[in-house]
Enzyme design. Structure first.
Site, mmCIF file in Angstrom:
data_model
loop_
_atom_site.group_PDB
_atom_site.id
_atom_site.type_symbol
_atom_site.label_atom_id
_atom_site.label_comp_id
_atom_site.label_asym_id
_atom_site.label_seq_id
_atom_site.Cartn_x
_atom_site.Cartn_y
_atom_site.Cartn_z
ATOM 1 N N ASP A 46 72.638 29.242 30.780
ATOM 2 C CA ASP A 46 73.864 29.822 31.307
ATOM 3 C C ASP A 46 74.898 28.695 31.402
ATOM 4 O O ASP A 46 74.758 27.768 32.198
ATOM 5 C CB ASP A 46 73.611 30.438 32.684
ATOM 6 C CG ASP A 46 74.816 31.203 33.212
ATOM 7 O OD1 ASP A 46 75.957 30.772 32.949
ATOM 8 O OD2 ASP A 46 74.621 32.214 33.903
ATOM 9 N N LYS A 55 84.906 34.220 33.878
ATOM 10 C CA LYS A 55 85.221 32.972 34.571
ATOM 11 C C LYS A 55 86.118 32.066 33.719
ATOM 12 O O LYS A 55 87.225 32.423 33.387
ATOM 13 C CB LYS A 55 83.918 32.298 34.990
ATOM 14 C CG LYS A 55 82.905 33.221 35.674
ATOM 15 C CD LYS A 55 83.461 33.963 36.881
ATOM 16 C CE LYS A 55 82.410 34.628 37.739
ATOM 17 N NZ LYS A 55 81.714 35.755 37.137
ATOM 18 N N ARG A 59 81.933 51.338 19.163
ATOM 19 C CA ARG A 59 80.727 50.952 19.894
ATOM 20 C C ARG A 59 79.904 49.963 19.081
ATOM 21 O O ARG A 59 79.212 49.105 19.636
ATOM 22 C CB ARG A 59 79.884 52.191 20.234
ATOM 23 C CG ARG A 59 78.537 51.869 20.887
ATOM 24 C CD ARG A 59 77.909 53.081 21.546
ATOM 25 N NE ARG A 59 77.863 54.236 20.677
ATOM 26 C CZ ARG A 59 76.923 54.445 19.745
ATOM 27 N NH1 ARG A 59 75.954 53.562 19.546
ATOM 28 N NH2 ARG A 59 76.941 55.543 19.008
ATOM 29 N N TYR A 112 72.323 32.227 40.142
ATOM 30 C CA TYR A 112 73.254 33.268 40.580
ATOM 31 C C TYR A 112 72.486 34.486 41.100
ATOM 32 O O TYR A 112 71.522 34.944 40.487
ATOM 33 C CB TYR A 112 74.170 33.655 39.418
ATOM 34 C CG TYR A 112 75.018 34.871 39.669
ATOM 35 C CD1 TYR A 112 75.846 34.951 40.786
ATOM 36 C CD2 TYR A 112 74.989 35.944 38.794
ATOM 37 C CE1 TYR A 112 76.616 36.077 41.034
ATOM 38 C CE2 TYR A 112 75.770 37.077 39.016
ATOM 39 C CZ TYR A 112 76.571 37.128 40.141
ATOM 40 O OH TYR A 112 77.331 38.251 40.369
#
Length: 376
Positions: free
Chosen positions: A185, A210, A61, A113
């Protein structure tokens, strides 16, 4: 046996060209075995050699060698200080907006988005943060919108889905003049076509799902930062929220990155050819293309044409997402931007006749032929 600093003393390969950096990454090969494919460290925990003696890894983690290789590779590619790999682009954005305190104000691209809009409106607005959306090409309006409590400037370029392009150096000047965190972004162009940190960004965020991964087989998010203070914030976010990317998914993104340059070139070549053919099609009334990359959006003449296209495409796939090897067509009204208020969608042009196309790496004539038969 690996010494304690082995994974901390790595060659950033800054003298290599970008096409070589994507192939060789940070460490590139495994320093223990020489494995050319960086290993998947599928483990939850790590053995300590003794009290106060560590290999540099404690618990996955917190840190994992496979994820670390991806993060260091992304820091190299985006020319940032450090990077962090999250379980999704949304998880990455949650970390970004986690920098805010109640009462802070953020300026964002108006055409953004839908998932980013949802984070702001449904989560952080309830925590007392304020958000203003505007066209980032209008610098005068941007300056006028800055308040004493404005803390962050969050920009998509090109925007999703209208493909608006922002002038990052000019926006960086505005952000620095007013002491704002400048976040970009970079999902649509990837560091192959655009490196926001070289133009003044403090933080770069990606949906790694993506173009970075590029094969429609992983969900991931990436954040790259420019300062130690920002790195400390995201390290705490990952440690506390437990949203670091798993080792297998990290390995998949690393594998995808090796062909990033080749894929982006083909996406770009195909995108230009498809846009050129579609812009004169009699059923298409408006086409949006940034002039680079593989993302196109367009408005058709009727709702019936929308239904015919989405039901009629054969090789092109009617599916959400973008940036993979396969061409995908999406209906933003009910898919990617369903969380955006109707009046905002209408103002931007995201209406019932609007479609978004992610141009893949197939033969461009096949992509065009499939779209034309569906539009007929």
């Amino acid at each position: 046996m690996v010494n304690d600093c082995y994974y901390d003393e790595y060659d950033r390969k800054e003298n290599l060209h970008f096409d070589s950096k994507v192939v060789h990454g940070a460490l590139g090969c495994d320093p223990i075995t020489g494995s050319v494919s960086f290993p998947i460290f599928q483990t939850a925990t790590f053995r300590h050699r003794g009290f106060g003696v560590s290999t540099g890894f404690d618990y996955s983690r917190l840190q994992n060698p496979t994820r670390q290789e991806l993060e260091r590779t992304m820091a190299i590619l985006e020319e940032g200080l450090e990077a962090f790999a999250f379980t999704s682009g949304q998880a990455a954005n949650m970390g970004v907006f986690g920098l805010l305190a109640p009462g802070d104000h953020v300026l964002l691209s108006d055409d953004i988005y839908g998932g980013t809009y949802r984070i702001c409106s449904d989560i952080f607005s309830r925590l007392g943060c304020e958000f203003t959306y505007l066209d980032m090409a209008d610098l005068e309006a941007l300056e006028a919108a800055i308040r004493p409590n404005t803390k962050m400037l969050f920009v998509e370029t090109p925007t999703n889905p209208m493909m608006k392009v922002a002038d990052l150096p000019k926006l960086s000047e505005v952000a620095k003049r007013h002491g704002l965190l400048f976040v970009v972004d970079n999902t649509f162009l990837s560091p192959y076509f655009q490196k926001p940190m070289t133009m003044g960004a403090d933080i770069v965020v990606h949906s790694g799902t993506k173009y970075l991964c590029g094969h429609n087989d992983v969900i991931a998010g990436i954040v790259v930062v420019s300062t130690k203070e920002l790195a400390d914030h995201f390290r705490l976010q990952m440690k506390s929220r437990g949203n670091g990317l798993g080792p297998f998914d990290s390995w998949l993104v690393l594998r995808g990155l090796k062909t990033l340059s080749l894929r982006m070139e083909r996406h770009d070549q195909n995108g230009k050819k498809v846009a050129e053919r579609l812009k004169t099609h009699p059923r298409i009334s408006k086409l949006n293309y940034a002039g680079v990359g593989g993302m196109i959006s367009f408005e058709v003449d009727s709702v019936e044409t929308v239904h015919r296209v989405l039901s009629g495409v054969k090789m092109v796939l009617f599916a959400e997402s973008l940036g993979g090897t396969e061409s995908l067509i999406t209906y933003p009204l009910t898919q990617t931007h369903e969380s955006t208020p109707a009046d905002v969608r209408e103002k931007l042009g995201i209406n019932e006749r609007f479609l978004r196309l992610s141009v893949g790496i197939e033969d461009p004539e096949d992509i065009i032929a499939d779209l034309e038969q569906a539009l007929a």
